[in-house]
Motif scaffolding. Structure first.
Motif, PDB file in Angstrom:
ATOM      1  N   ASP A 141      25.486  -2.648  59.316  1.00 51.96           N
ATOM      2  CA  ASP A 141      26.447  -3.732  59.113  1.00 51.96           C
ATOM      3  C   ASP A 141      27.779  -3.224  58.577  1.00 51.96           C
ATOM      4  N   GLY A 142      27.828  -1.948  58.253  1.00 47.92           N
ATOM      5  CA  GLY A 142      29.038  -1.302  57.795  1.00 47.92           C
ATOM      6  C   GLY A 142      28.683   0.064  57.251  1.00 47.92           C
ATOM      7  N   ALA A 201      29.277   0.334  64.126  1.00 44.58           N
ATOM      8  CA  ALA A 201      29.346  -0.468  62.908  1.00 44.58           C
ATOM      9  C   ALA A 201      30.559  -1.374  62.963  1.00 44.58           C
ATOM     10  N   VAL A 236      32.457  -2.298  60.419  1.00 46.31           N
ATOM     11  CA  VAL A 236      33.513  -1.918  59.489  1.00 46.31           C
ATOM     12  C   VAL A 236      33.174  -0.601  58.795  1.00 46.31           C
ATOM     13  N   ALA A 237      34.194   0.227  58.581  1.00 47.96           N
ATOM     14  CA  ALA A 237      34.048   1.493  57.864  1.00 47.96           C
ATOM     15  C   ALA A 237      35.450   2.018  57.563  1.00 47.96           C
ATOM     16  N   CYS A 253      33.701   1.480  66.001  1.00 49.96           N
ATOM     17  CA  CYS A 253      33.933   0.735  64.764  1.00 49.96           C
ATOM     18  C   CYS A 253      35.047  -0.275  65.018  1.00 49.96           C
ATOM     19  N   VAL A 294      31.190  -2.908  51.805  1.00 53.13           N
ATOM     20  CA  VAL A 294      30.968  -3.528  53.116  1.00 53.13           C
ATOM     21  C   VAL A 294      31.016  -5.046  53.021  1.00 53.13           C
ATOM     22  N   HIS A 316      33.982  -7.733  53.533  1.00 52.05           N
ATOM     23  CA  HIS A 316      34.546  -7.993  54.854  1.00 52.05           C
ATOM     24  C   HIS A 316      33.758  -9.046  55.634  1.00 52.05           C
TER      25      HIS A 316
END
Length: 215
Positions: free
Chosen positions: A133-134, A160, A162-163, A180, A190, A193
């Protein structure tokens, strides 16, 4: 900044970017627990089987939130360390094992409770998409990549929602491809967001797996 309504919305957005994989020899593996709803949406969109890659962070002595490394695999046999931290703090092998031991116990508990769906050797020659999920530090994803590589897939794709940019760059040196959706330069956690970011319990994990695509 809130980028996603929830994990399933993020999964659907990620699936759009991964759409060219539909109809290919692909397997989707989630990093539990939070990666599972995201991966479920990806697997359904691609018509791909879904399973878990068991992975746990190893925390620093006295500071468990700081990742000393991570273990992966049903027995935690794959160990990936933050070598900079190991060197900087002079952490010896006995200390590393002491930190890893309770995480190996938890991996075994999860293996027994959640089970596995793919037969041994099922990843060989396949395109494997690792979904979370991140990605914050990248410790658990690095361990997941190492564990999956041992099964000789054709390629490994990290996906993913978000990163942070530096972590994405690090992942690009380990995976064949990184997808991403959002890479904020100021990254704290994480969950910030997502508008909705509840914890998943064991029963929810089992429910998702029971209804998910399989080979």
């Amino acid at each position: 900044m809130t980028a996603f309504a929830d994990r399933r919305a993020a999964g659907r957005a990620l699936a759009e970017r991964l759409a060219p994989l539909a109809g290919t020899d692909v397997v989707v593996l989630a990093l539990p627990r939070g990666g599972l709803p995201v991966a479920d949406e990806v697997a359904r969109a691609l018509g791909a089987p879904l399973d878990l890659v068991l992975v746990r962070k190893i925390g620093m002595p006295g500071n468990p939130e700081l990742a000393l490394g991570a273990i992966a695999g049903p027995g935690g046999q794959t160990l990936v360390l933050n070598e900079e931290l190991v060197a900087a703090f002079g952490i010896d092998r006995d200390t590393i094992e002491a930190q890893a031991a309770p995480q190996r116990v938890e991996l075994e508990r999860r293996r027994k409770l959640w089970g596995g769906r793919l037969a041994p050797g099922a990843l060989r020659g396949k395109t494997v998409v690792l979904v979370d999920d991140g990605i914050a530090t990248g410790a658990t994803m690095r361990a997941a990549i190492a564990a999956v590589r041992a099964d000789r897939p054709a390629q490994v794709i990290v996906a993913a929602p978000v990163a942070p940019p530096d972590v994405v760059a690090a992942m690009e040196t380990l995976a064949d491809q990184v997808v991403c959706l959002y890479m904020p330069r100021e990254f704290t956690a994480v969950g910030v967001h997502y508008a909705s970011f509840p914890q998943l319990d064991d029963e929810e994990v089992r429910r998702i797996l029971a209804a998910a695509p399989r080979t």
